[in-house]
Motif scaffolding. Structure first.
Motif, PDB file in Angstrom:
ATOM      1  N   SER A 140      -5.419  23.386  16.321  1.00 41.44           N
ATOM      2  CA  SER A 140      -4.401  23.510  15.782  1.00 41.44           C
ATOM      3  C   SER A 140      -3.656  22.112  15.417  1.00 41.44           C
ATOM      4  N   ARG A 141      -3.232  21.863  14.266  1.00 42.53           N
ATOM      5  CA  ARG A 141      -2.758  20.557  13.710  1.00 42.53           C
ATOM      6  C   ARG A 141      -1.668  20.893  12.652  1.00 42.53           C
ATOM      7  N   ASP A 142      -0.471  20.196  12.875  1.00 39.81           N
ATOM      8  CA  ASP A 142       0.627  20.516  12.042  1.00 39.81           C
ATOM      9  C   ASP A 142       1.211  18.947  11.948  1.00 39.81           C
TER      10      ASP A 142
ATOM     11  N   ARG B 178     -10.360  25.988  14.863  1.00 39.96           N
ATOM     12  CA  ARG B 178      -9.854  26.256  16.257  1.00 39.96           C
ATOM     13  C   ARG B 178      -8.787  25.272  17.049  1.00 39.96           C
TER      14      ARG B 178
ATOM     15  N   TRP C  26      -7.281  28.219   7.587  1.00 41.53           N
ATOM     16  CA  TRP C  26      -7.535  29.275   8.418  1.00 41.53           C
ATOM     17  C   TRP C  26      -8.940  29.201   9.028  1.00 41.53           C
TER      18      TRP C  26
ATOM     19  N   TYR D 157      -1.802  21.447   7.853  1.00 42.57           N
ATOM     20  CA  TYR D 157      -1.795  22.561   8.823  1.00 42.57           C
ATOM     21  C   TYR D 157      -2.919  23.333   8.824  1.00 42.57           C
ATOM     22  N   HIS D 158      -3.397  23.176  10.164  1.00 43.70           N
ATOM     23  CA  HIS D 158      -4.635  23.954  10.507  1.00 43.70           C
ATOM     24  C   HIS D 158      -4.568  24.932  11.563  1.00 43.70           C
ATOM     25  N   GLY D 159      -5.266  25.930  11.433  1.00 47.17           N
ATOM     26  CA  GLY D 159      -5.095  27.001  12.529  1.00 47.17           C
ATOM     27  C   GLY D 159      -6.203  28.201  12.130  1.00 47.17           C
ATOM     28  N   TRP D 160      -6.133  29.262  12.805  1.00 52.98           N
ATOM     29  CA  TRP D 160      -7.020  30.254  12.814  1.00 52.98           C
ATOM     30  C   TRP D 160      -6.464  31.393  11.657  1.00 52.98           C
TER      31      TRP D 160
END
Length: 312
Positions: free
Chosen positions: A236-238, A234, A231, A152-155
């Motif tokens: 997004s990965r899920d 930029r 966090w 899970y990648h995001g800001w």
């Protein structure tokens, strides 16, 4: 007990307003009795409810309360859960359970002593495709499971949830916040973890908590799992997949409907409000004796894993 569960909600923050409150209000066997909140004006948006400044005041009131939903910062979970359980209430708690494994285990001990239910809102256990993946693994659809990964990648979380950046309130950054959901999903699929380690760093943001966390978990049968949460991306990965000797199951994106594997292509919709099935399951556990989706004695193994990562 009448055939409706009367809820007390601790906290009226972002997740509570967007998901928990709508889930309680739309459940035919639930009634929202009131809130514990530092800002009583927030309760004005929900006519007919009460507002208390402290949990102690709420529990001492004459209002009927059957269940308490804890949506406060993690540092308060242990004290609030134990107080509610000792007052004879069932407790459904936001994730992670507590600041560390010992605190989490103390809540389970209090629940066992009280005879009341203690569940944790790891709602992904109720995703139809995650339940289906567990069935397919057990049926041998990918052979012997060997490896799984959840990414899970995001800001950075919004300023409204700024408390997540304070280790005194949240425990950790993405490790405690978004990684915990993926860790629990691994435990749901593979059982009690045998060992765990990991890395935390601040690759981009100058925070008191990490902005990157990578977790390595070992399960019985030689299964390895990796969870990576950030966090600082930029993009997004899920992503979520399970690899076996004879194929793999791909659940990417985890929050979407698609499940793909050997001769498998299924679309299993997730509820529009992901907290709704968790509320319905908890009510069914109280009123009907249904099995809790995420009982506390299973949820605390995520706390054990995060503690191993914090130590390493």
């Amino acid at each position: 007990m009448d055939m409706a569960i009367h809820w007390l909600l601790i906290g009226i923050g972002d997740i509570a307003r967007k998901r928990v409150i709508p889930a309680i209000l739309s459940d035919p066997r639930s009634t929202l009795t009131g809130f514990v909140t530092r800002d009583a004006k927030k309760a004005d948006a929900y006519p007919g409810t009460h507002a208390w400044l402290t949990l102690e005041a709420a529990l001492a009131s004459d209002n009927q309360i059957d269940a308490v939903y804890i949506a406060s910062p993690v540092v308060f979970h242990t004290q609030q859960a134990i107080a509610a359980l000792r007052a004879g209430k069932h407790v459904l708690c936001e994730k992670p359970v507590a600041m560390n494994y010992a605190e989490a285990a103390s809540i389970v001990k209090a629940a066992n002593a009280s005879g009341n239910l203690f569940g944790v809102a790891y709602y992904r256990r109720l995703y139809p495709k995650l339940m289906r993946a567990k069935e397919l693994i057990a049926a041998g659809a990918i052979g012997q499971p060997l490896f799984a990964e959840g990414i899970y990648h995001g800001w950075l979380e919004s300023e409204e949830r700024g408390w997540l950046r304070d280790p005194a309130l949240a425990g950790g950054g993405p490790l405690y916040d978004v990684a915990s959901h993926r860790i629990d999903a691994m435990n749901f699929l593979f059982g009690k973890p045998e060992r765990a380690t990991g890395l935390r760093s601040n690759a981009l943001h100058d925070l008191k908590v990490e902005d990157s966390a990578t977790v390595l978990i070992g399960y019985a049968g030689g299964i390895h799992a990796v969870v990576d949460a950030r966090w600082n991306s930029r993009i997004s990965r899920d992503e979520f997949r399970i690899v076996g000797t004879d194929g793999e199951l791909n659940l990417t994106p985890l929050n979407g409907p698609d499940l793909r594997g050997p001769n498998i292509a299924e679309a299993l919709s997730v509820a529009a409000n992901v907290h709704q099935p968790a509320i319905e399951n908890f009510v069914a556990a109280i009123l009907d004796g249904a099995q809790l989706a995420c009982p506390g004695d299973e949820a605390i193994w995520t706390d054990w894993i995060t503690e191993q990562v914090m130590k390493s």
